[in-house]
Design a protein around this motif. Sequence first.
Motif, short mmCIF file in Angstrom:
data_model
loop_
_atom_site.label_atom_id
_atom_site.label_comp_id
_atom_site.label_asym_id
_atom_site.label_seq_id
_atom_site.Cartn_x
_atom_site.Cartn_y
_atom_site.Cartn_z
N ARG A 114 0.83 -1.20 0.00
CA ARG A 114 0.00 0.00 0.00
C ARG A 114 0.87 1.26 0.00
N ASP A 115 1.90 1.28 0.84
CA ASP A 115 2.76 2.47 0.93
C ASP A 115 3.57 2.68 -0.34
N ALA A 116 3.76 1.61 -1.11
CA ALA A 116 4.46 1.76 -2.39
C ALA A 116 3.53 2.34 -3.44
N GLY A 117 2.23 2.37 -3.14
CA GLY A 117 1.26 2.89 -4.10
C GLY A 117 0.61 1.80 -4.93
N MET A 118 0.78 0.53 -4.49
CA MET A 118 0.22 -0.58 -5.24
C MET A 118 -1.25 -0.79 -4.89
N LYS A 119 -2.04 -1.20 -5.89
CA LYS A 119 -3.49 -1.33 -5.69
C LYS A 119 -3.96 -2.78 -5.64
N TYR A 120 -3.10 -3.70 -6.02
CA TYR A 120 -3.49 -5.11 -5.96
C TYR A 120 -2.28 -5.99 -5.73
N ILE A 121 -2.56 -7.21 -5.25
CA ILE A 121 -1.50 -8.17 -4.98
C ILE A 121 -1.83 -9.47 -5.70
N VAL A 122 -0.86 -9.98 -6.45
CA VAL A 122 -1.05 -11.27 -7.12
C VAL A 122 -0.05 -12.24 -6.50
N ILE A 123 -0.53 -13.21 -5.75
CA ILE A 123 0.38 -14.14 -5.08
C ILE A 123 0.20 -15.55 -5.61
N THR A 124 1.31 -16.28 -5.65
CA THR A 124 1.28 -17.67 -6.13
C THR A 124 0.48 -18.55 -5.17
N SER A 125 -0.72 -18.92 -5.58
CA SER A 125 -1.50 -19.86 -4.76
C SER A 125 -1.03 -21.28 -5.06
N LYS A 126 -0.59 -21.50 -6.27
CA LYS A 126 0.07 -22.76 -6.66
C LYS A 126 0.93 -22.47 -7.87
N HIS A 127 2.23 -22.65 -7.72
CA HIS A 127 3.12 -22.46 -8.88
C HIS A 127 3.33 -23.80 -9.58
N HIS A 128 4.29 -23.82 -10.53
CA HIS A 128 4.49 -25.05 -11.32
C HIS A 128 4.87 -26.26 -10.46
N ASP A 129 5.41 -26.03 -9.26
CA ASP A 129 5.80 -27.17 -8.42
C ASP A 129 4.59 -27.90 -7.83
N GLY A 130 3.40 -27.31 -7.99
CA GLY A 130 2.18 -28.00 -7.60
C GLY A 130 1.77 -27.85 -6.15
N PHE A 131 2.58 -27.12 -5.38
CA PHE A 131 2.32 -27.00 -3.95
C PHE A 131 1.37 -25.83 -3.67
N ALA A 132 0.27 -26.10 -2.98
CA ALA A 132 -0.72 -25.06 -2.70
C ALA A 132 -0.31 -24.26 -1.47
N MET A 133 -0.30 -22.94 -1.59
CA MET A 133 0.10 -22.07 -0.48
C MET A 133 -1.10 -21.63 0.36
N TYR A 134 -2.13 -22.46 0.36
CA TYR A 134 -3.31 -22.16 1.18
C TYR A 134 -3.88 -23.50 1.67
N HIS A 135 -4.85 -23.45 2.53
CA HIS A 135 -5.42 -24.67 3.08
C HIS A 135 -6.40 -25.28 2.08
N SER A 136 -5.88 -26.20 1.27
CA SER A 136 -6.71 -26.85 0.25
C SER A 136 -7.27 -28.15 0.78
N ARG A 137 -8.54 -28.41 0.45
CA ARG A 137 -9.14 -29.70 0.82
C ARG A 137 -9.02 -30.68 -0.34
N VAL A 138 -8.53 -30.19 -1.46
CA VAL A 138 -8.43 -31.01 -2.66
C VAL A 138 -7.17 -31.86 -2.63
N SER A 139 -6.08 -31.27 -2.16
CA SER A 139 -4.82 -31.98 -2.09
C SER A 139 -4.15 -31.62 -0.78
N ARG A 140 -3.61 -32.66 -0.09
CA ARG A 140 -2.94 -32.40 1.18
C ARG A 140 -1.57 -31.76 0.97
N TYR A 141 -1.17 -31.69 -0.30
CA TYR A 141 0.11 -31.06 -0.62
C TYR A 141 -0.10 -29.54 -0.58
N ASN A 142 -0.24 -29.05 0.65
CA ASN A 142 -0.50 -27.61 0.82
C ASN A 142 0.10 -27.12 2.13
#
Length: 607
Positions: A114-142
């Motif tokens: 916000r202080d940099a003046g940015m209006k949105y954030i795009v974060i990797t929820s799952k990159h090519h390595d397949g690992f989910a960076m959130y609590h997924s019920r679909v795959s335990r690989y998170n």
Amino acid sequence: MLPAKALRCVLACAFAFSAAHFHTARAQTSNKPDAAAEAERDRRLKWFREARFGMMIHWGLYAVPAGEWKGKLIPGLGEWIMNRAKIPVAEYEQLTQQFNPAAFDADAWVRLARDAGMKYIVITSKHHDGFAMYHSRVSRYNVYDATPFKRDVMKELAEACRKYGLRLCFYYSQTQDWHERDAVGNDWDWPADRKRDFQRYLDEKVKPQVTELLTNYGPIGLIWFDTPRDITREQSKELVDLVHKLQPDCLVSGRVGHGLGDYDSAGDNQISVGQVRRDWETPVTMNDTWGFKRDDQNWKPTGVLIRQLVQVSSRGGNYLLNVGPTAEGRIPPQSAERLTQVGRWLKANSESVYGARPSPFPYELPWGIITTKPGRVYLHVFEWPKGGLVLYGLKSKVKKAYFLSNKTGLKFTQQSDAALGHDALDIQLPASAPDTYDSVIALEVAGEPQVDTMLTQQPDGTITLPAHLGEVHGAASGDEGLRFDTRGVAERWTNRNEWLSWDFRVVRPGAYEVLAVTSEQKYGRDWEGGHELLVESAGQRLQARVERDGKEVDPANPYWPYVVSKLGRLRVDKAGRYALSLKPQTLRSEKKLGLTLVSVRLVPAAQ
Ligand code: JFZ
């Protein structure tokens, strides 16, 4: 040398965005949307069109090795380490045990953005390595189920984004998933020619996970799909429809594939020049990696970041600037420091960026960049001109000129030469720039700024004829042959029957040194020269070979060094309109690069 296959990939990746955007380009094979769909898209894009500046975050298990595997530095992008080092799934999975980012502070990350003046954030929820960076019920690989950290990163970020008024957006790798046998990319655990059921992977992992992301975290600004590779048009369409069904206001990035996204994504780190017709965004790294790499210290200076942000704004796009947090959960201090500096500049000059409209000129200017608003023209001065700034081509009458950051008034004169159709605004400036990076001069005009768009000689005497503004002659039909990349640089110019011509205005007659500026491949990896060119202009003919006579770097596109070649001398006896044509006599294409023309430049010759 770049292997031919890699080159094809670069070209194919860039194509979705490139050729259709410059006015010389051939018509795109378009997916004609109906009026209702178009109206919905307009509504969805409303915030995006004003945003200008977003933060991309590449964060995942790859932050643990941070570019190093079994004592060896692995070249390439940090988040690609599993692929580059061919790490088997079973081994890579072990990284989950070491992922415990105690310093992760969603509130602090979002505040920094916000202080940099940015209006949105795009974060990797799952990159090519397949690992989910959130609590997924679909795959335990998170991150919640598989690591000692046991926290839902996205939940915490969603809360902080709500608190500070930023839009949360998710990167999601839809085609490559190196953890899944049925997905694309992992040919070291499984043979490349294995039978894959890609549709099963889409139905059982991608769609359920995208559904979770659009159901459990409140309103999401956009889903940033990436590297479509061999996803089919129908499959891309299924993803687009799923996103819009779950959240009608959520945008889909162009990298979903097949031109089906709501907006276009430029090639990585490619900053557009010239007028761009579609909504677009360009993702940019602050050093040379997205995911954190301990040994990458090649940081872009703050001045380059501000210049890129302003350049993108002046072409109607959004600048998505990446940070790669460490495995401890810290945004590298080099990144944070730069973001703070950009934010400070932006705060004093925000009016010239947010909601600002593109430059009315189709070409770029030697001293900097232009953005506009109804009633305003903003001159972003990056190269401080000695003895004042002269701008040609502005037709609107200027009522007032002042520094945007402190409202100090500036003296100016405005003249017009009716016979030549030439206008000149002359602004008096102090000896040194008030801002280290970009001093913005605001001009008050009546209504929409009016300009003459004809290519014209600049006050410093140079005449630049950008490749993407040339008229293309003798072009092959269809997708073959000469086209322009996101930067407006010619690519695939290997056929000598294709040639370019320009019309331009000379203000000051005299003798000119004619130069060809061509681009090397990314990181200066490769270049092809030796082409023989014929230049015809003002009744003269020059014939010359493209050699390495000099080099230069465009500050907005520092990854692509330029080669300067001398083509000869041209005399222009009278001011007025001229044409110049550039006809290749022989083109070299052993490296499949051809004539990567950036521009033809006429520079006043030393007498
Ligand atoms: C992709 C990813 O592979 C990479 O890891 C990162 O996430 C980046 C933002 O996107 O890489 C690309 C994708 C497209 C191009 C270049 C790199 N392109 O079109 O030039």
